[in-house]
Motif scaffolding. Structure first.
Motif, mmCIF file in Angstrom:
data_model
loop_
_atom_site.group_PDB
_atom_site.id
_atom_site.type_symbol
_atom_site.label_atom_id
_atom_site.label_comp_id
_atom_site.label_asym_id
_atom_site.label_seq_id
_atom_site.Cartn_x
_atom_site.Cartn_y
_atom_site.Cartn_z
ATOM 1 N N ALA A 47 8.194 38.535 24.108
ATOM 2 C CA ALA A 47 8.724 38.184 22.788
ATOM 3 C C ALA A 47 7.613 37.837 21.806
ATOM 4 C CB ALA A 47 9.694 37.013 22.904
ATOM 5 N N GLY A 48 6.353 37.901 22.259
ATOM 6 C CA GLY A 48 5.230 37.670 21.360
ATOM 7 C C GLY A 48 4.658 36.277 21.385
ATOM 8 N N ASP A 49 5.055 35.438 22.317
ATOM 9 C CA ASP A 49 4.527 34.079 22.402
ATOM 10 C C ASP A 49 3.115 34.145 22.972
ATOM 11 O OD1 ASP A 49 3.886 31.424 23.635
ATOM 12 O OD2 ASP A 49 5.889 30.919 22.889
ATOM 13 N N VAL A 50 2.126 33.858 22.128
ATOM 14 C CA VAL A 50 0.726 33.997 22.528
ATOM 15 C C VAL A 50 0.371 33.036 23.658
ATOM 16 C CG1 VAL A 50 -1.661 33.776 21.740
ATOM 17 C CG2 VAL A 50 0.066 34.816 20.245
ATOM 18 N N GLU A 51 0.846 31.821 23.586
ATOM 19 C CA GLU A 51 0.543 30.860 24.640
ATOM 20 C C GLU A 51 1.134 31.319 25.970
ATOM 21 O OE1 GLU A 51 0.999 26.653 23.774
ATOM 22 O OE2 GLU A 51 1.226 27.136 21.663
ATOM 23 N N ALA A 52 2.332 31.865 25.919
ATOM 24 C CA ALA A 52 2.931 32.395 27.147
ATOM 25 C C ALA A 52 2.127 33.561 27.684
ATOM 26 C CB ALA A 52 4.365 32.830 26.880
ATOM 27 N N GLN A 53 1.605 34.399 26.806
ATOM 28 C CA GLN A 53 0.789 35.531 27.249
ATOM 29 C C GLN A 53 -0.464 35.046 27.967
ATOM 30 O OE1 GLN A 53 0.200 37.572 23.533
ATOM 31 N NE2 GLN A 53 2.241 38.539 23.554
ATOM 32 N N GLY A 54 -1.097 34.003 27.419
ATOM 33 C CA GLY A 54 -2.279 33.458 28.072
ATOM 34 C C GLY A 54 -1.946 32.847 29.416
ATOM 35 N N SER A 55 -0.872 32.062 29.470
ATOM 36 C CA SER A 55 -0.471 31.439 30.734
ATOM 37 C C SER A 55 -0.111 32.486 31.767
ATOM 38 C CB SER A 55 0.737 30.517 30.499
ATOM 39 O OG SER A 55 0.396 29.433 29.672
ATOM 40 N N LEU A 56 0.570 33.543 31.337
ATOM 41 C CA LEU A 56 0.946 34.607 32.263
ATOM 42 C C LEU A 56 -0.292 35.330 32.797
ATOM 43 C CD1 LEU A 56 3.185 36.278 33.595
ATOM 44 C CD2 LEU A 56 3.185 37.744 31.537
ATOM 45 N N ALA A 57 -1.264 35.575 31.908
ATOM 46 C CA ALA A 57 -2.493 36.247 32.350
ATOM 47 C C ALA A 57 -3.217 35.430 33.413
ATOM 48 C CB ALA A 57 -3.408 36.483 31.151
ATOM 49 N N VAL A 58 -3.327 34.134 33.197
ATOM 50 C CA VAL A 58 -3.985 33.264 34.170
ATOM 51 C C VAL A 58 -3.222 33.262 35.485
ATOM 52 C CG1 VAL A 58 -4.567 30.876 34.702
ATOM 53 C CG2 VAL A 58 -5.056 31.793 32.424
ATOM 54 N N LEU A 59 -1.869 33.159 35.387
ATOM 55 C CA LEU A 59 -1.064 33.112 36.598
ATOM 56 C C LEU A 59 -1.170 34.413 37.388
ATOM 57 C CD1 LEU A 59 0.950 31.564 38.324
ATOM 58 C CD2 LEU A 59 2.793 32.461 36.883
#
Length: 522
Positions: A470-482
């Motif tokens: 959905a475009g949430d940048v913080e979620a994208q970063g957290s997902l990348a780390v995970l």
């Protein structure tokens, strides 16, 4: 002493103003002498614009609101007035009305503005007099000189004269000592009300009008209710919510003031939303009102916060630009009816809260505009950590928001934030998940991170991917780390199985995810 004479209509009069039983009869005119006596001519009665007694309404059909009793707020199918509550002085007042009904005379109720004078006097009149009594409630300034002539044609009808705000009925064409004396002779009671200020102005100082009040012992009514009166208010409410609201929410302004001023304040506030009225003042009051609806109770907040929170209301802020803030605040806090402003000053300088009846009206009215969701967290901040008020804010949110949360992710998010701020972790996560499952992007990120922190990786990825897509940048970063952590985990497993280069790839990936911008705080 000049002799008394009987007029053709049966009245007794003498030379000049005759006195009978301590009262003055109608004036007469005298000229010359006849056989050593005095010729007495009865002055012509002035023409009367008063209707015949037969056309006066019966007491049980007279509308109290039309004759000066202030209306209270009326929601839905509530009657115009709540049940009457007996005041401590009612027994004395009713006895005086009974006496006046037998022998005529003036019964006067005085008190501060909005002490309940008219309602109390009306209740005593209705309780004491037969419902078939003919009722006259003339407007202020009505010429009453022809009243005796009208009453003499009443037949067998019992009558009562109602003079609310008596000062408007004094003067040579109104209630004079002579007219009052004639009403006594005709055994017609006069029930009247008067403010303390008006009574003082007309009773003392030697004015001619004071003679009407001489010898009249008023029943005094206080704006402050005694404990017994307050208990009767609560006990006698029945199914009507208004007495209970008055009991719990009225302040030093008094219970009658709470009930009577409320509708006036609400109507003026609602009218002021117009662009050419006071839209900025209207909005400032609405912010204070909505903070109270959120459970801040009587917490006063700085005017700067009221001004700041106006931005949460759309499209109202655009309409307020033409009214300067200082003018809006002055209008909203102006004292009305000698009782209160819409905004009431707090204990600290330049702090304000709304008059209690306004937020109670907003709670009760089905058409009241809703509280902006963003205001709930500001309400929590406004109570400044007070445990009881914090709990009240949360309880109000439960009552107002939980029933409408289904399918509305933004509502679940606010509830999650409120529970989070009050340390209720399980409720907080439940509502964040409720919001995320309804499509909430921010809540999906919050839930995903919480799950990842507990090692529930697979479910965490599901929520984080939803927010990331959905475009949430913080979620994208957290997902990348995970995902990188999961990749490292499996590369390590591969290396343990003997796959060439797996350990080297895992080490490289570890280094990458520990370097910005991929590292995201949990």
């Amino acid at each position: 002493m000049a002799e008394d004479r009987e007029a053709p209509d049966g009245t007794v009069a003498g030379v000049g103003n005759s006195v009978s039983g301590g009262g003055f009869h109608a004036p007469v005119v005298q000229t010359g002498t006849f056989s050593g006596g005095v010729h007495t001519y009865y002055g012509q009665q002035p023409p009367s614009g008063l209707a015949p007694v037969a056309d006066w309404p019966q007491l049980d059909r007279a509308d109290p609101i039309a004759f000066g009793v202030r209306r209270t707020r009326c929601i839905g199918d509530e009657p115009p007035l709540p049940p009457y509550v007996v005041r401590d002085g009612d027994a004395v007042l009713e006895e005086r009305v009974r006496t006046a009904a037998r022998s005529g005379g003036l019964v006067l109720v005085t008190g501060e503005p909005l002490s309940g004078k008219s309602r109390t006097a009306w209740a005593a009149m209705r309780t004491t007099l037969p419902v078939t009594t003919r009722f006259l409630g003339p407007g202020a300034g009505t010429d009453l000189r022809g009243l005796p002539a009208v009453l003499r044609g009443r037949g067998e009808d019992r009558c009562v004269i109602w003079l609310d705000e008596l000062e408007g009925h004094l003067g040579e064409h109104g209630l004079t000592p002579a007219l009052l004396a004639e009403l006594v002779r005709l055994r017609v009671p006069v029930i009247a009300t008067m403010s303390d200020e008006a009574y003082k102005a007309h009773r003392f100082g030697g004015q001619a009008r004071a003679r009407v009040l001489v010898g009249v012992d008023p029943v005094e009514l206080s704006r402050v209710w005694t404990q017994d009166e307050q208990q009767r208010l609560l006990d006698g409410a029945g199914g009507d919510l208004r007495p209970g609201d008055a009991y719990y929410w009225s302040e030093d302004d008094g219970i009658a003031a709470f009930l009577a001023v409320g509708p006036e304040l609400w109507d003026e506030w609602w009218w002021a939303r117009r662009p050419n009225a006071h839209p900025h003042g209207h909005l400032l009051v609405r912010v204070a009102m909505d903070l109270a609806r959120c459970g801040t109770d009587d917490t006063a907040v700085p005017s700067s916060l009221l001004r700041e929170l106006c931005a949460l209301y759309e499209p109202e802020p655009a309409q307020t630009a033409q009214e300067p803030f200082d003018d809006a605040l002055a209008w909203a806090s102006e004292v009305r009816h000698g009782v209160t402003g819409m905004l009431v000053p707090g204990a600290e300088p330049d702090t304000w809260r709304c008059f209690a009846s306004l937020h109670r009206d907003a709670v009760s009215r089905p058409d009241a505009p809703p509280v902006p969701l963003g205001l709930w967290l500001h309400a929590l901040e406004a109570v400044q950590g007070d445990p009881q008020l914090t709990e009240l804010v949360v309880e109000c949110a439960q009552s107002e928001l939980e029933p409408v949360a289904d399918g509305r992710p933004e509502v679940g998010l606010v509830l999650g934030r409120l529970y989070e701020a009050t340390g209720q972790a399980q409720y907080s996560e439940d509502w964040f998940r409720h919001s995320a499952d309804a499509g909430g992007v921010e809540a999906a990120r919050i839930v995903g991170r919480a799950l990842a922190g507990r090692g529930e990786t697979v479910l965490a990825i599901t929520y984080l991917e939803r927010a990331a897509e959905a475009g949430d940048v913080e979620a994208q970063g957290s997902l990348a780390v995970l995902l990188a952590d999961r990749a490292v985990h499996w590369l390590d497993r591969l290396g343990e199985s003997g796959y060439e280069g797996a350990r080297e790839a895992a080490d490289m990936l570890r280094e990458v995810v520990r370097t910005p911008p991929y590292t995201v705080e949990e």
